[in-house]
Design a protein around this motif. Structure first.
Motif, PDB file in Angstrom:
ATOM      1  N   THR A   1       0.827  -1.213   0.000  1.00 55.89           N
ATOM      2  CA  THR A   1       0.000   0.000   0.000  1.00 55.89           C
ATOM      3  C   THR A   1       0.861   1.263   0.000  1.00 55.89           C
ATOM      4  O   THR A   1       0.509   2.255  -0.638  1.00 55.89           O
ATOM      5  N   ALA A   2       1.999   1.230   0.702  1.00 52.92           N
ATOM      6  CA  ALA A   2       2.893   2.396   0.728  1.00 52.92           C
ATOM      7  C   ALA A   2       3.493   2.641  -0.649  1.00 52.92           C
ATOM      8  O   ALA A   2       3.546   3.786  -1.122  1.00 52.92           O
ATOM      9  N   GLN A   3       3.958   1.564  -1.306  1.00 53.40           N
ATOM     10  CA  GLN A   3       4.548   1.722  -2.635  1.00 53.40           C
ATOM     11  C   GLN A   3       3.505   2.201  -3.641  1.00 53.40           C
ATOM     12  O   GLN A   3       3.791   3.052  -4.494  1.00 53.40           O
ATOM     13  N   ALA A   4       2.292   1.675  -3.535  1.00 54.08           N
ATOM     14  CA  ALA A   4       1.228   2.096  -4.449  1.00 54.08           C
ATOM     15  C   ALA A   4       0.915   3.573  -4.280  1.00 54.08           C
ATOM     16  O   ALA A   4       0.696   4.290  -5.265  1.00 54.08           O
TER      17      ALA A   4
ATOM     18  N   TYR B   1       2.363   0.948  17.737  1.00 51.07           N
ATOM     19  CA  TYR B   1       2.454   0.441  16.368  1.00 51.07           C
ATOM     20  C   TYR B   1       3.363  -0.780  16.317  1.00 51.07           C
ATOM     21  O   TYR B   1       4.347  -0.884  17.056  1.00 51.07           O
ATOM     22  N   ILE B   2       3.037  -1.686  15.414  1.00 53.07           N
ATOM     23  CA  ILE B   2       3.780  -2.940  15.295  1.00 53.07           C
ATOM     24  C   ILE B   2       4.405  -3.099  13.908  1.00 53.07           C
ATOM     25  O   ILE B   2       5.538  -3.550  13.779  1.00 53.07           O
ATOM     26  N   HIS B   3       3.667  -2.720  12.875  1.00 51.01           N
ATOM     27  CA  HIS B   3       4.088  -2.996  11.501  1.00 51.01           C
ATOM     28  C   HIS B   3       4.442  -1.713  10.743  1.00 51.01           C
ATOM     29  O   HIS B   3       3.943  -0.624  11.068  1.00 51.01           O
ATOM     30  N   LEU B   4       5.262  -1.875   9.701  1.00 50.06           N
ATOM     31  CA  LEU B   4       5.700  -0.736   8.908  1.00 50.06           C
ATOM     32  C   LEU B   4       5.904  -1.162   7.458  1.00 50.06           C
ATOM     33  O   LEU B   4       6.393  -2.255   7.175  1.00 50.06           O
ATOM     34  N   GLY B   5       5.493  -0.276   6.551  1.00 48.71           N
ATOM     35  CA  GLY B   5       5.762  -0.464   5.127  1.00 48.71           C
ATOM     36  C   GLY B   5       6.254   0.844   4.530  1.00 48.71           C
ATOM     37  O   GLY B   5       5.784   1.920   4.925  1.00 48.71           O
ATOM     38  N   ILE B   6       7.196   0.784   3.604  1.00 51.80           N
ATOM     39  CA  ILE B   6       7.791   1.981   3.012  1.00 51.80           C
ATOM     40  C   ILE B   6       7.634   1.939   1.496  1.00 51.80           C
ATOM     41  O   ILE B   6       7.821   0.890   0.863  1.00 51.80           O
ATOM     42  N   GLY B   7       7.302   3.075   0.895  1.00 50.37           N
ATOM     43  CA  GLY B   7       7.241   3.191  -0.560  1.00 50.37           C
ATOM     44  C   GLY B   7       8.048   4.378  -1.043  1.00 50.37           C
ATOM     45  O   GLY B   7       8.071   5.424  -0.386  1.00 50.37           O
ATOM     46  N   VAL B   8       8.731   4.221  -2.177  1.00 47.76           N
ATOM     47  CA  VAL B   8       9.526   5.300  -2.776  1.00 47.76           C
ATOM     48  C   VAL B   8       9.303   5.287  -4.283  1.00 47.76           C
ATOM     49  O   VAL B   8       9.352   4.219  -4.907  1.00 47.76           O
TER      50      VAL B   8
END
Length: 335
Positions: free
Chosen positions: A62-65, A137-144
């Protein structure tokens, strides 16, 4: 004469190597930057005696999108392609598997902004910093992602799943917004570059057939232009040639368009999120943060190198002519 030829050859090779590195390194750079942002956030939390966030594939998706979508429209926004919110996108992607979730999304973007710069923007804002150091918070997602002008867009999505709960949409509209669906960023036509080339940057969910349809070019021609075939795979960040360059242009002005950075920070549109353990209803369990940074022209360094290289080649040619002329004169006086 041999020395001059060697200098000329070395100058050309250095110029080509520098330019090629800038082209081929862009994709790996985005992946490296995402990993770097992830590490920087966890290092920052460790400095504040907080546990590290765990990588979550759905939040990465979802972050990358969202970074891809922002790059496709060259705009910083929390809204998705259909206007959906971060928490709706997380539900739709399957995060939480039907349980109540808590989501915070941080975004930032700017020219020549690296991973360190992204974290710095968030740390320097008390609201953004609150999310970075949230203990629950527990989870993390990164998008670039990068747009056609080279501007970078960073997205960090942090999540918490309220285990043992069941999420129930409060309306038909909300149910439709969170219904499971593939993430597809609409294809947006790119303008021709200064040399006449048209290059499309692939975004999440895009395929060769819908790229060809939007640019009104046959699929077979698109395959040929990019040395691909029906069995080839394309990935977000890949550059697809729509139209080849028609002319070569070199800028004579290597001066960056801006000498100093500017900063704009937007205020989150929702209230600060209470602790996920406080029993907040799903409608209020998300928060947004965003900031922007604009720094100079990302192509100015390449333009400077090209200008210097051309000047060096010119000097070498003049020196060659001068030495050749001197040699001819000396041969005549010896006779």
């Amino acid at each position: 004469m041999k020395r001059i030829s060697s200098v000329l050859l070395i100058t050309i090779l250095v110029l080509l190597a520098y330019t090629q590195r800038g082209i081929s390194g862009s994709k790996s750079s985005r992946l490296e930057q995402a990993a770097e942002v992830f590490a920087l956030i966890n290092n920052y939390r460790a400095e504040n005696r907080l546990s590290a966030l765990q990588s979550h594939s759905i939040l990465y998706q979802t972050a990358q999108a969202q970074s891809d979508y922002q790059a496709s429209i060259s705009q910083i926004t929390h809204g998705g392609p259909t206007g959906n919110r971060p928490i709706e996108r997380a539900y739709a992607a399957g995060y939480g598997d039907g349980q109540i979730i808590f989501i915070s999304e941080l975004i930032t973007g700017g020219s020549q902004q690296g991973a360190d710069g992204a974290l710095t923007w968030w740390k320097n804002s008390s609201e953004h910093n609150f999310y970075l150091l949230h203990a629950d918070y527990i989870h993390l997602g990164i998008g670039v992602a990068n747009d056609a002008s080279g501007r970078s867009y960073y997205t960090a999505v942090m999540g918490h799943i309220a285990t043992g709960t069941t999420y129930t949409p409060s309306s038909i509209e909300e149910a439709a917004a969170v219904e499971a669906q593939p993430i597809i960023i609409p294809v947006v036509r790119e303008e021709a570059r200064s040399d006449g080339a048209i290059v499309h940057i692939v975004r999440t969910g895009q395929a060769m057939w819908n790229i060809a349809a939007v640019y009104e070019i046959s699929l077979e021609m698109l395959y040929d232009l990019n040395n691909l075939n029906v069995n080839s795979f394309i990935f977000p960040g890949d550059e697809i040639i729509i139209q080849e360059a028609t002319e070569i242009t070199i800028s004579a002005d290597p001066t960056p368009s801006a000498a100093s950075p500017t900063q704009q920070i937007a205020t989150p549109s929702l209230e600060v999120m209470p602790s996920p353990t406080a029993g907040v209803q799903p409608a209020n369990n998300e928060n947004y943060s965003e900031s922007t940074a604009e720094i100079g022209d990302p192509n100015s360094n390449i333009q400077l190198v090209i200008t210097i290289a051309l000047a060096a080649i010119g000097l070498v040619v003049l020196a060659t002519l001068f030495l050749g002329s001197s040699t001819s004169k000396n041969d005549g006086s010896d006779e």
